[in-house]
Design a protein around this motif. Structure first.
Motif, mmCIF file in Angstrom:
data_model
loop_
_atom_site.group_PDB
_atom_site.id
_atom_site.type_symbol
_atom_site.label_atom_id
_atom_site.label_comp_id
_atom_site.label_asym_id
_atom_site.label_seq_id
_atom_site.Cartn_x
_atom_site.Cartn_y
_atom_site.Cartn_z
ATOM 1 N N SER A 5 10.279 62.669 47.076
ATOM 2 C CA SER A 5 9.535 61.494 46.628
ATOM 3 C C SER A 5 10.485 60.502 45.986
ATOM 4 O O SER A 5 11.429 60.869 45.296
ATOM 5 N N TYR A 6 10.230 59.252 46.235
ATOM 6 C CA TYR A 6 11.063 58.190 45.712
ATOM 7 C C TYR A 6 10.183 57.053 45.245
ATOM 8 O O TYR A 6 9.046 56.920 45.672
ATOM 9 N N HIS A 7 10.724 56.222 44.392
ATOM 10 C CA HIS A 7 10.018 55.013 44.018
ATOM 11 C C HIS A 7 10.519 53.871 44.883
ATOM 12 O O HIS A 7 11.717 53.604 44.941
ATOM 13 N N SER A 8 9.597 53.222 45.552
ATOM 14 C CA SER A 8 9.965 52.123 46.433
ATOM 15 C C SER A 8 10.507 50.962 45.618
ATOM 16 O O SER A 8 9.954 50.581 44.599
ATOM 17 N N SER A 9 11.603 50.394 46.087
ATOM 18 C CA SER A 9 12.178 49.248 45.393
ATOM 19 C C SER A 9 11.510 47.952 45.799
ATOM 20 O O SER A 9 11.734 46.916 45.203
ATOM 21 N N GLN A 10 10.692 48.019 46.848
ATOM 22 C CA GLN A 10 9.946 46.840 47.248
ATOM 23 C C GLN A 10 8.680 47.274 47.948
ATOM 24 O O GLN A 10 8.642 48.308 48.596
ATOM 25 N N GLY A 11 7.624 46.518 47.813
ATOM 26 C CA GLY A 11 6.354 46.854 48.427
ATOM 27 C C GLY A 11 5.991 45.853 49.489
ATOM 28 O O GLY A 11 6.709 44.892 49.732
ATOM 29 N N ASN A 12 4.851 46.086 50.158
ATOM 30 C CA ASN A 12 4.397 45.116 51.135
ATOM 31 C C ASN A 12 3.630 44.005 50.437
ATOM 32 O O ASN A 12 3.459 43.998 49.231
ATOM 33 N N GLN A 13 3.154 43.049 51.205
ATOM 34 C CA GLN A 13 2.479 41.896 50.637
ATOM 35 C C GLN A 13 1.226 42.296 49.882
ATOM 36 O O GLN A 13 0.866 41.678 48.891
ATOM 37 N N GLU A 14 0.554 43.346 50.353
ATOM 38 C CA GLU A 14 -0.695 43.740 49.726
ATOM 39 C C GLU A 14 -0.473 44.385 48.359
ATOM 40 O O GLU A 14 -1.355 44.437 47.534
ATOM 41 N N SER A 15 0.733 44.902 48.125
ATOM 42 C CA SER A 15 0.976 45.607 46.867
ATOM 43 C C SER A 15 1.627 44.718 45.816
ATOM 44 O O SER A 15 2.031 45.192 44.772
ATOM 45 N N ASN A 16 1.794 43.429 46.153
ATOM 46 C CA ASN A 16 2.373 42.475 45.205
ATOM 47 C C ASN A 16 3.752 42.915 44.721
ATOM 48 O O ASN A 16 4.141 42.705 43.575
ATOM 49 N N ASN A 17 4.492 43.570 45.638
ATOM 50 C CA ASN A 17 5.859 43.989 45.354
ATOM 51 C C ASN A 17 5.988 44.926 44.146
ATOM 52 O O ASN A 17 6.996 44.965 43.464
ATOM 53 N N THR A 18 4.952 45.659 43.856
ATOM 54 C CA THR A 18 5.019 46.639 42.782
ATOM 55 C C THR A 18 5.659 47.917 43.304
ATOM 56 O O THR A 18 5.587 48.217 44.491
ATOM 57 N N GLU A 19 6.273 48.667 42.412
ATOM 58 C CA GLU A 19 6.919 49.901 42.817
ATOM 59 C C GLU A 19 5.864 50.964 43.116
ATOM 60 O O GLU A 19 4.897 51.115 42.384
ATOM 61 N N LYS A 20 6.094 51.705 44.189
ATOM 62 C CA LYS A 20 5.173 52.767 44.560
ATOM 63 C C LYS A 20 5.960 53.993 44.994
ATOM 64 O O LYS A 20 7.039 53.879 45.566
ATOM 65 N N LYS A 21 5.387 55.153 44.735
ATOM 66 C CA LYS A 21 5.988 56.370 45.252
ATOM 67 C C LYS A 21 5.718 56.479 46.738
ATOM 68 O O LYS A 21 4.651 56.104 47.209
ATOM 69 N N PHE A 22 6.708 56.999 47.444
ATOM 70 C CA PHE A 22 6.419 57.368 48.819
ATOM 71 C C PHE A 22 7.150 58.667 49.097
ATOM 72 O O PHE A 22 8.118 59.013 48.452
ATOM 73 N N TYR A 23 6.624 59.419 50.073
ATOM 74 C CA TYR A 23 7.054 60.793 50.289
ATOM 75 C C TYR A 23 7.666 60.932 51.678
ATOM 76 O O TYR A 23 7.112 60.439 52.662
ATOM 77 N N LEU A 24 8.798 61.606 51.722
ATOM 78 C CA LEU A 24 9.518 61.789 52.973
ATOM 79 C C LEU A 24 9.661 63.269 53.298
ATOM 80 O O LEU A 24 9.778 64.105 52.394
ATOM 81 N N CYS A 25 9.677 63.568 54.583
ATOM 82 C CA CYS A 25 9.823 64.948 55.054
ATOM 83 C C CYS A 25 10.966 64.970 56.069
ATOM 84 O O CYS A 25 11.025 64.110 56.951
ATOM 85 N N PRO A 26 11.885 65.919 55.972
ATOM 86 C CA PRO A 26 12.996 65.981 56.932
ATOM 87 C C PRO A 26 12.497 66.144 58.356
ATOM 88 O O PRO A 26 11.531 66.869 58.614
ATOM 89 N N ILE A 27 13.162 65.477 59.286
ATOM 90 C CA ILE A 27 12.758 65.543 60.687
ATOM 91 C C ILE A 27 12.802 66.979 61.202
ATOM 92 O O ILE A 27 11.996 67.384 62.044
ATOM 93 N N GLU A 28 13.723 67.783 60.655
ATOM 94 C CA GLU A 28 13.843 69.166 61.122
ATOM 95 C C GLU A 28 12.581 69.978 60.820
ATOM 96 O O GLU A 28 12.285 70.952 61.509
ATOM 97 N N SER A 29 11.808 69.564 59.810
ATOM 98 C CA SER A 29 10.599 70.308 59.445
ATOM 99 C C SER A 29 9.548 70.256 60.541
ATOM 100 O O SER A 29 8.944 71.272 60.893
ATOM 101 N N ILE A 30 9.323 69.085 61.112
ATOM 102 C CA ILE A 30 8.308 68.961 62.158
ATOM 103 C C ILE A 30 8.811 69.562 63.465
ATOM 104 O O ILE A 30 8.031 70.102 64.252
#
Length: 524
Positions: free
Chosen positions: A474-499
């Protein structure tokens, strides 16, 4: 149908309903009809409403036709009447489609590609229903639709259009203006135009498409249904630049499950038949509700069929034709309210189906069906993810499919978020592919610097993947989309090898098998 205006109301039990305390009473009038009180049996729970100081009111929002009121205004009146917007959310009005968690990524990562699975947009009913001539499926559509219609009209009859549609010759490119059986409407096209525009704003800047390599960088698949083909085109028109749109090739999928080379599977048919039988037992165990479905079906369908008339899913589909187009519910005799579809019956129907979906989510036969039906699509998805690792293309893969396409895949992946088993019109499931810029140790496995995430209708559902639990990042996004008013948000990543490991090593454990051939063999 006589409308009741409520000056004061009390809710004695609201386990299924959630009305905000500050909501205007006019927004809930439609479900408070037919006398001073009514009872609704929903999944064995008794709900009673009591009304005090009732009087007649000439405004009945359930009986408004689209010529009387705009689509968006009626949707706003409907959306607060049922918990989680169950009814109106199934319509997914284009004005409410917006970006969510898509594209929120850390500066240490670059977005390398996106695989997008969509359900087609709003369509006509799948069975003949009463008063269909009074339903305005042309509706009030998004202004972007006129631009799209003009563009298609200008290239019709030219090699440009022939190049675009490929093997879909003979299928109309533009949607129907009426409520044809199963046909996409202009409102449905508007939903995909809006979805394409929303996602274009999120992805276009980061996924720079090379026009000279367009067909390598954009892959498009659609089932051979008019509604999915037209939905895919509408999405692409607003997602791509206008000069790139006609250069894309739409490829045909022979199955709504996008199973490609892994379609033949006798065991999948067996498990699906068993799951349907078990689902029928659920409704038979609730005779009061079953009678409600049958009585409502007798009003809705022009030619009632015994099997269809007992199917709550078919009834919901038919009723959405009226709900999503602001049409009055049908009556056998408009002078007799008792012969009309009742609002509380619609509420009961949606609540039952919500409960049923929770039961089927843990049904073993349904799980096995979804695993087998989704295998071909998941294998195709993983192959494209690996191509992105090795070739850095394609940048976009689009699958234009059906509600079952999404439900099969999400159940196989273990995603449990609301709506995945009954995705509404223009739903979207997106797999985003990322590459880290962090320095990795030498000698690591190929692709170890690639990660993915899954977003369903704007919600990040990556954490729901069981095979990602131990590898979750999990990481905190340094930039958001237009709908989020550029607020920081967590997003979650999974290694490609897992799938990749899940598909090749763990996918068939539910069948005590190691490959699709053995899993598809009919158990003795």
């Amino acid at each position: 149908m006589e409308l009741i205006k409520v000056k004061e109301w009390r809710l004695y039990h609201h386990s299924f309903f959630d009305f905000p305390s500050n909501i205007a009473l006019s927004t809930v009038i439609w479900c408070l009809a037919y006398g001073s009180s009514f009872y609704s049996v929903i999944t064995d729970q008794l709900i009673m409403y009591k009304y005090i100081s009732l009087e007649n009111d000439a405004l009945n929002v359930l009986r408004l036709h689209s010529t009387d009121v705009g689509v968006s205004s009626t949707v706003k009146q409907f959306k607060f009447t049922i918990k989680s917007r169950k009814v109106v959310r199934s319509c997914n009005h284009y004005s409410e489609i917006s970006a969510g968690a898509e594209g929120n990524f850390n500066a240490n990562y670059s977005l390398e590609g996106a695989l997008i699975l969509i359900r087609h947009g709003d369509r006509g009913p799948l069975t003949h229903v009463h008063n269909i001539s009074n339903v305005n499926c042309g509706g009030v559509y998004d202004p972007l639709y006129s631009s799209y219609e003009n563009f298609i009209s200008n290239i019709t009859g030219t090699p440009t259009l022939s190049q675009l549609i490929g093997t879909f010759h003979g299928i109309p490119v533009l949607p129907s203006s009426d409520c044809g059986l199963g046909l996409l409407t202009r409102i449905g096209a508007s939903q995909l135009l809006k979805t394409g525009k929303v996602l274009s704003d999120v992805y276009r800047h980061h996924l720079k498409i090379n026009a000279s390599l367009l067909r390598d960088e954009i892959k498009v698949f659609s089932t051979r249904y008019r509604r999915t083909f037209q939905s895919g085109l509408a999405f692409l028109f607003s997602f791509l630049q206008k000069d790139l749109f006609p250069k894309v090739l739409v490829q045909e999928s022979p199955s709504l499950a996008f199973c490609f080379d892994d379609c033949a599977c006798p065991a999948a048919d067996l498990f699906l038949r068993r799951a349907r039988e078990e689902r029928e037992l659920l409704i038979k165990s609730r005779p009061t509700f079953l009678n409600l479905v049958r009585s409502s079906s007798a009003i809705v369908y022009e030619v009632p069929d015994k099997k269809v008339s007992s199917d709550p899913h078919a009834l919901k589909d038919a009723l959405l034709t009226y709900i999503c187009h602001n049409a009055r519910f049908p009556c056998l005799d408009s002078k007799l309210p008792t012969t009309c579809v009742r609002p509380e019956s619609v509420i009961s129907l949606f609540n039952y189906l919500e409960w049923e979906s929770q039961q089927m989510r843990v049904n073993v036969n349904m799980k096995k069906t979804c695993f087998l039906r989704a295998y071909g699509l998941l294998k195709n998805i993983v192959s494209y993810l690996l191509r992105i690792v090795s070739e850095r293309k394609p940048k976009i893969v689009l699958y234009s499919g059906h509600d079952k396409t999404i439900s099969y895949l999400t159940m196989a992946l273990g995603i449990r978020s609301n709506g995945v088993l009954t995705p509404f019109y223009s739903s979207r499931l997106i797999i985003e592919m990322y590459k880290t810029h962090d320095q990795l140790p030498d000698g690591g496995p190929v692709g170890s610097n690639y990660f993915f995430r899954i977003v369903f209708n704007g919600k990040d559902v990556t954490r729901e993947l069981k095979f990602c639990k131990n590898a979750e990042n999990s990481y905190h996004s340094s930039q958001g989309n237009q709908e989020s008013n550029n607020t920081e948000k967590k997003f979650y990543l999974c290694p490609i090898e897992s799938i990749v490991r899940f598909l090749h090593e763990d996918y068939f454990t539910i069948f005590n098998a190691t490959n699709i051939k053995d899993a598809c063999a009919v158990p003795s």
